[in-house]
Design an enzyme around this catalytic site. Structure first.
Site, PDB file in Angstrom:
ATOM      1  CG  ASN A 148      -1.723   1.195   1.449  1.00 25.49           C
ATOM      2  OD1 ASN A 148      -1.792   2.050   0.557  1.00 25.49           O
ATOM      3  ND2 ASN A 148      -2.360   1.317   2.607  1.00 25.49           N
ATOM      4  CE  LYS A 200      -0.244   3.198   4.776  1.00 24.71           C
ATOM      5  NZ  LYS A 200      -0.099   3.263   6.210  1.00 24.71           N
ATOM      6  CG  HIS A 220      -5.838   1.832   5.267  1.00 25.99           C
ATOM      7  ND1 HIS A 220      -5.398   2.780   6.161  1.00 25.99           N
ATOM      8  CD2 HIS A 220      -4.837   0.936   5.130  1.00 25.99           C
ATOM      9  CE1 HIS A 220      -4.159   2.471   6.540  1.00 25.99           C
ATOM     10  NE2 HIS A 220      -3.797   1.353   5.921  1.00 25.99           N
ATOM     11  CD  GLU A 268      -2.943   5.375   6.891  1.00 24.15           C
ATOM     12  OE1 GLU A 268      -2.915   5.409   5.653  1.00 24.15           O
ATOM     13  OE2 GLU A 268      -2.030   4.849   7.572  1.00 24.15           O
ATOM     14  CD  GLU A 292      -3.570  -2.653   7.520  1.00 24.97           C
ATOM     15  OE1 GLU A 292      -2.442  -2.880   7.102  1.00 24.97           O
ATOM     16  OE2 GLU A 292      -4.208  -1.626   7.259  1.00 24.97           O
ATOM     17  N   GLY A 321       2.425   2.104  10.821  1.00 25.41           N
ATOM     18  CA  GLY A 321       3.362   3.214  10.660  1.00 25.41           C
ATOM     19  C   GLY A 321       4.084   3.592  11.944  1.00 25.41           C
ATOM     20  CB  SER A 373       5.217  -1.975  11.955  1.00 28.32           C
ATOM     21  OG  SER A 373       4.796  -0.654  12.248  1.00 28.32           O
TER      22      SER A 373
END
Ligand code: PGA
Length: 263
Positions: A9, A11, A95, A97, A167, A173, A213
């Site tokens: 991904n 991003k 996701h 985010e 996730e 991250g 991560s």
């Protein structure tokens, strides 16, 4: 062992030239990998260029998001048909985010899944708890709610077209990966939920990635777990070296497990 699927991904990273360089390197290094599904999810602006480079290769293309309507006055949005048109086979949906910065709810996630399935795109549906929720002991309730709401009304046949990505938000991250044990515990729970909603068979077939991560030095211990079928990789998918290593290590593990079984 289910066939692992490793998806990068990207991003909001990579200009056209950067994307072209990255995907050319991946193609060069990974051309002979057959026992792992490989996906890259670049930003919308470079899908076309990446698509042309990976045509007829073992690397598949995915979008990072999709809008649920077919077409119309929805400034800034991209439809499933447009993704399909540019060569996507996959699309990331829900996701964390998107949920956090753009207010995506489980209901929206459900609508996007349907839109993607209509165009025969494979949704990679993200679920997972925040640090606060984990610390309050709510992980299982949150994940259960995301599954029950997000997948509501999907038949077993439709459901089996999805990939799930677990996730934990606190691991995305942050450099703080869930331990294989922590990830496996939740992923086993997800599989149990699937068995309850659909069937044991569906629970056995569905592929569940881990994300948060993932790096070359932790991929093996993660996918060695029985309920972890690959990874959704953010940061480490931005450099060819680290993404290649993640895919190659996964491939080697599949090879060694298959040969163990044959002994
Ligand atoms: P990360 O991102 O690998 O950088 O933690 C994972 C993701 O957001 O899918």
């Amino acid at each position: 062992m289910r066939k692992p699927i490793i998806a990068g991904n990207w991003k909001m990273h990579k200009t056209t030239l950067e994307a072209i360089n990255l995907v050319n390197a991946l193609k060069r290094e990974l051309y002979n990998i057959e026992n792992v599904d490989i996906v890259v999810c670049p930003p919308f602006t470079v899908l076309n260029e990446v698509s042309e480079i990976i045509q007829d290769s073992n690397i598949a293309l995915g979008g990072q998001d999709v809008f649920w309507e077919k077409e119309g006055a929805f400034t800034g949005e991209v439809s499933a048909r447009m993704l399909k048109d540019v060569g996507c086979r996959y699309v990331i949906i829900g996701h964390s985010e998107r949920r956090k910065y753009f207010g995506e709810t489980d209901e929206i996630v459900g609508k996007k899944i349907r839109a993607a399935l209509k165009e025969e795109l494979i949704p990679i549906v993200c679920i997972g708890e925040s640090l606060k929720q984990r610390e309050e002991g709510k992980t299982f309730d949150i994940v259960k709610g995301q599954i029950r709401q997000g997948f509501k009304d999907l038949s077993e046949e439709e459901f089996l077209k999805l990939i799930i990505a677990y996730e934990p938000i606190w691991a995305i991250g942050t450099g703080r990966t869930a331990t294989p044990g922590e990830a496996e515990e939740v992923q086993g729970f997800i599989r149990q939920q699937i068995a309850d909603i659909y069937s044991e068979e569906a629970a056995n077939l569905i592929r569940i990635q881990y994300g948060g991560s993932v790096k070359p030095d932790n991929i093996e211990e993660l996918i060695r777990e029985k309920d972890i079928d690959g990874a959704l990789v953010g940061g480490a998918s931005l450099e060819a070296d680290s993404f290649v290593e993640i895919v190659k290590k996964s491939s080697a593990l599949v090879r060694s497990e298959t040969s163990d079984k044959q002994k």
